[in-house]
Motif scaffolding. Structure first.
Motif, PDB file in Angstrom:
ATOM      1  N   PRO A 221     -53.450 -20.421  49.371  1.00 15.66           N
ATOM      2  CA  PRO A 221     -52.041 -20.011  49.456  1.00 15.66           C
ATOM      3  C   PRO A 221     -51.911 -18.512  49.749  1.00 15.66           C
ATOM      4  O   PRO A 221     -52.625 -17.692  49.180  1.00 15.66           O
TER       5      PRO A 221
ATOM      6  N   ASN B 197     -48.426 -23.153  41.170  1.00 19.30           N
ATOM      7  CA  ASN B 197     -47.283 -22.528  41.832  1.00 19.30           C
ATOM      8  C   ASN B 197     -46.902 -23.332  43.085  1.00 19.30           C
ATOM      9  O   ASN B 197     -45.725 -23.634  43.319  1.00 19.30           O
ATOM     10  N   GLU B 198     -47.901 -23.705  43.876  1.00 17.30           N
ATOM     11  CA  GLU B 198     -47.649 -24.479  45.094  1.00 17.30           C
ATOM     12  C   GLU B 198     -47.043 -25.842  44.759  1.00 17.30           C
ATOM     13  O   GLU B 198     -46.126 -26.318  45.435  1.00 17.30           O
TER      14      GLU B 198
ATOM     15  N   TYR C  14     -46.011 -18.558  55.963  1.00 20.28           N
ATOM     16  CA  TYR C  14     -45.935 -19.156  54.620  1.00 20.28           C
ATOM     17  C   TYR C  14     -44.477 -19.396  54.235  1.00 20.28           C
ATOM     18  O   TYR C  14     -44.108 -20.477  53.774  1.00 20.28           O
TER      19      TYR C  14
ATOM     20  N   MET D 253     -45.486 -13.478  44.882  1.00 17.80           N
ATOM     21  CA  MET D 253     -46.005 -14.781  45.285  1.00 17.80           C
ATOM     22  C   MET D 253     -47.522 -14.772  45.503  1.00 17.80           C
ATOM     23  O   MET D 253     -48.024 -14.080  46.389  1.00 17.80           O
ATOM     24  N   ASN D 254     -48.216 -15.499  44.655  1.00 18.72           N
ATOM     25  CA  ASN D 254     -49.673 -15.703  44.753  1.00 18.72           C
ATOM     26  C   ASN D 254     -50.516 -14.433  44.568  1.00 18.72           C
ATOM     27  O   ASN D 254     -51.734 -14.476  44.746  1.00 18.72           O
TER      28      ASN D 254
ATOM     29  N   GLN E 198     -43.445 -25.615  43.827  1.00 20.10           N
ATOM     30  CA  GLN E 198     -42.551 -25.515  44.996  1.00 20.10           C
ATOM     31  C   GLN E 198     -42.323 -26.885  45.634  1.00 20.10           C
ATOM     32  O   GLN E 198     -41.206 -27.230  46.017  1.00 20.10           O
TER      33      GLN E 198
ATOM     34  N   ARG F  81     -41.676 -23.105  54.273  1.00 19.16           N
ATOM     35  CA  ARG F  81     -40.794 -23.595  53.208  1.00 19.16           C
ATOM     36  C   ARG F  81     -39.406 -23.913  53.753  1.00 19.16           C
ATOM     37  O   ARG F  81     -38.468 -24.145  53.002  1.00 19.16           O
TER      38      ARG F  81
END
Lengths: 369, 242
Positions: free
Chosen positions: B89, B149-150, A320, B137-138, B153, A324
């Motif tokens: 996610p 949120n995704e 994950y 995160m998540n 980003q 990014r």
């Protein structure tokens, strides 16, 4: 088994005893050490200065551990009544909340000694206090420290104790934490272990008064050839008591860690709840972690759960972050620091704690630049 | 102008071939939808293109402006300009959004001095509660919050191409609209190219596709304009894949 000339009557345990299983006790030779002391520094701002006594009498011992629970607690008790006594007490006044923490720094400054300091925290009814015990030694100090902390929280008292182990990588530590929670009290026992060669903590929270609550929380991170060893006990004696334990550790290089934990709910402790979580990250192929949770329940009407994991960093979490555009080493570093954040965020935000995240980060190989 | 080209892509998981020769060309600013029944290979396609572990590529190529993405690890594909929003996610305990975006900026050599303000502005734009930025995160986020949120980003990182794997699963209509409109805006403002994978035509009402592809049994069996999605609503997949 050996009977020790300097500690008559004390018989060292062996790894065959369940509570010493996986430990490095067999490597210990007490003949390598002579009885000695640490150098103490007590930082107690004005509001707490009056509640701290250095050099207290042996008669103060026993508020939470009246009878030594094993050989090292016995050694500590022998020290307490002898020439190397090192007893610090923190005794609060009834109904008083102390804003400043008492910070005690215990430094082992010579090799070849066995030091056994004792800290006694005796919190009167409805008082509140935070005490930090910070253990330090330089990397070349080859000594053994066997500290005992006894904590008594009287009715509705709230005690926070934080042990920080930043001992050098040749120093051994075999420690005991024992708390006693009376009616409606709250005891919180935190441990952050980064140092030591072999560093063991036996921590027991005893809930003896109705409605007493306890938290035991630890962060441990061993690298190179270090070993961290934790034995935890959540002992529910009175009804409607609650305990919550969260221990999170990581091992790197060829380091080892052991966690064994027992939730014990005695016959009278109905309506109690107990939670125990131990999570371990193995960051290198040569590193090893053991986790053994246990339950012993003698009554009905209780809520208990335990969870335990040992394993490498989760692939999905790593992917994950990589997706990014983050380099795998940095991604791994973020995941490990995130793993420890859950513990660091629970610690009281005081000066001595605020630097710990950076110290954990500095130990990590991953992403080290 | 950038171009993402998938050519004759044959891939799957160990022991099972799932994609049986995918061809697709996506240009900057375009929105292509991939629709298909369960098991058609939609999530496999997104995972293979992004480089998610667990997939095996047998043949074919994926290039972004001529760069062979299949030869790169996931983090370098992201740096080349590709972005993936996963259907589910991943939770990363103790790691906060700003930590991730900061590292992602640093890895791209971008200036982070105004990052905090950028996060605040983008969060407001897609109605993402700033209090949630402080969360792991998540972790403990609702379906809608996760997708906001995704999308946040995506908006901050400004990739050249984004694959949205079922952006519309697990979220309410309001969140769906906010996310879809933000992606649509990015196609205009940043010339983002989008591959949107979905079961349902609803998402495509907000995020208008230029091309709709029907994926069945690991192959694109039909391509057409937005009207293809409407046609699906009446005929179902069975009608189109026979």
């Amino acid at each position: 088994m050996s009977d020790l000339a300097q500690y008559p009557g004390v018989i060292l345990p062996t790894a065959e005893e369940e509570i010493w299983r996986y430990s490095r006790i067999e490597e210990l030779s007490l003949d390598s050490y002579v009885a000695g002391t640490v150098v103490n520094q007590v930082d107690a701002p004005a509001d707490v200065a009056g509640i701290v006594t250095q050099g207290a009498a042996a008669g103060e011992c026993g508020v939470a551990m009246p009878i030594p629970v094993d050989a090292f607690a016995e050694i500590n008790a022998i020290h307490c009544s002898g020439a190397h006594a090192d007893i610090i007490t923190v005794k609060t006044e009834r109904g008083k909340s102390y804003a400043s923490p008492v910070v005690i720094t215990r430094t082992l400054s010579v090799s070849g000694v066995l030091a056994a300091p004792r800290l006694i925290i005796d919190a009167a009814e409805n008082s509140e206090v935070t005490v930090v015990e910070h253990f330090l030694s330089a990397d070349d100090i080859s000594s053994l420290i066997a500290p005992v902390v006894e904590i008594r929280a009287a009715q509705s008292a709230r005690v926070t104790y934080i042990a920080i182990n930043e001992l050098g990588n040749k120093t051994w530590k075999i420690a005991h934490q024992q708390s006693l929670g009376e009616r409606d009290s709250t005891t919180r026992l935190f441990t952050v272990a980064l140092g030591g060669d072999y560093a063991r903590v036996r921590t027991e929270a005893r809930l003896v008064g109705i409605g007493a609550t306890t938290q035991q929380v630890a962060l441990y991170f061993a690298d190179k050839t270090q070993m961290h060893d934790f034995r935890t006990l959540q002992t529910h004696i009175a009804p409607r008591t609650s305990s919550d334990l969260l221990f999170k550790g990581a091992v790197q290089d060829t380091a080892k860690s052991v966690y064994t934990g027992l939730i014990r709910i005695e016959h009278e402790a109905h309506g109690s709840q107990a939670y125990q979580t131990n999570r371990n990250l193995t960051l290198s192929h040569g590193a090893w972690a053991e986790s053994v949770p246990n339950l012993e329940i003698e009554t009905n009407d209780v809520k208990c759960s335990h969870a335990s994991t040992v394993g490498p960093i989760d692939d999905e979490q790593r992917f994950y972050l990589e997706s990014r555009g983050i380099h795998p080493d940095i991604a791994e570093r973020l995941v490990v620091l995130g793993f420890f954040n859950e513990v660091l965020e629970r610690l009281p935000q005081i000066d001595v704690v605020s630097g710990l995240r950076a110290k954990v980060a500095a130990k990590l190989h991953a992403g080290a630049k | 102008m950038s171009t993402l080209i998938i050519e004759n892509l044959v891939a799957g998981i160990p022991g099972k071939q799932i994609l049986n020769g995918i061809n697709l060309t996506l240009n900057s600013g375009e929105v292509h939808a991939i629709m298909g029944p369960n098991g058609a290979g939609k999530s496999t396609l997104s995972g293979v293109v992004m480089g998610k572990p667990g997939y095996v590529v047998h043949s074919g190529s994926v290039t972004l402006d001529g760069v062979d993405l299949l030869a790169l690890p996931a983090w370098q594909r992201a740096q080349a300009g590709l972005h993936l929003i996963l259907q589910y996610p991943t939770e990363v305990p103790g790691v906060h959004l700003d930590d991730v975006i900061r590292e992602a900026y640093v890895s791209r050599g971008r200036d982070t001095s105004t990052l905090d303000a950028e996060i605040v502005a983008e969060a407001a734009r897609i109605h993402f509660d700033m209090a949630l930025v402080e969360r792991s995160m998540n972790v403990d986020l609702s379906g809608g919050e996760k997708k906001r949120n995704e999308t946040l980003q995506l908006a901050l990182l400004k990739p050249k191409f984004a694959i949205l794997d079922e952006l519309d699963s697990g979220l309410d209509i309001d969140a769906l609209r906010d996310c879809a409109r933000r992606v649509e805006a990015a196609t205009q403002e940043d010339n983002l190219g989008v591959l949107v994978i979905t079961h349902y035509a609803r998402l495509l009402e907000e995020l208008r596709p230029d091309v709709v592809h029907i994926l069945a049994a690991g192959k694109i069996v039909k391509s057409g304009g937005p009207e293809l999605a409407d046609e699906l609503e009446t005929t179902g997949y069975a009608g189109l894949t026979q």
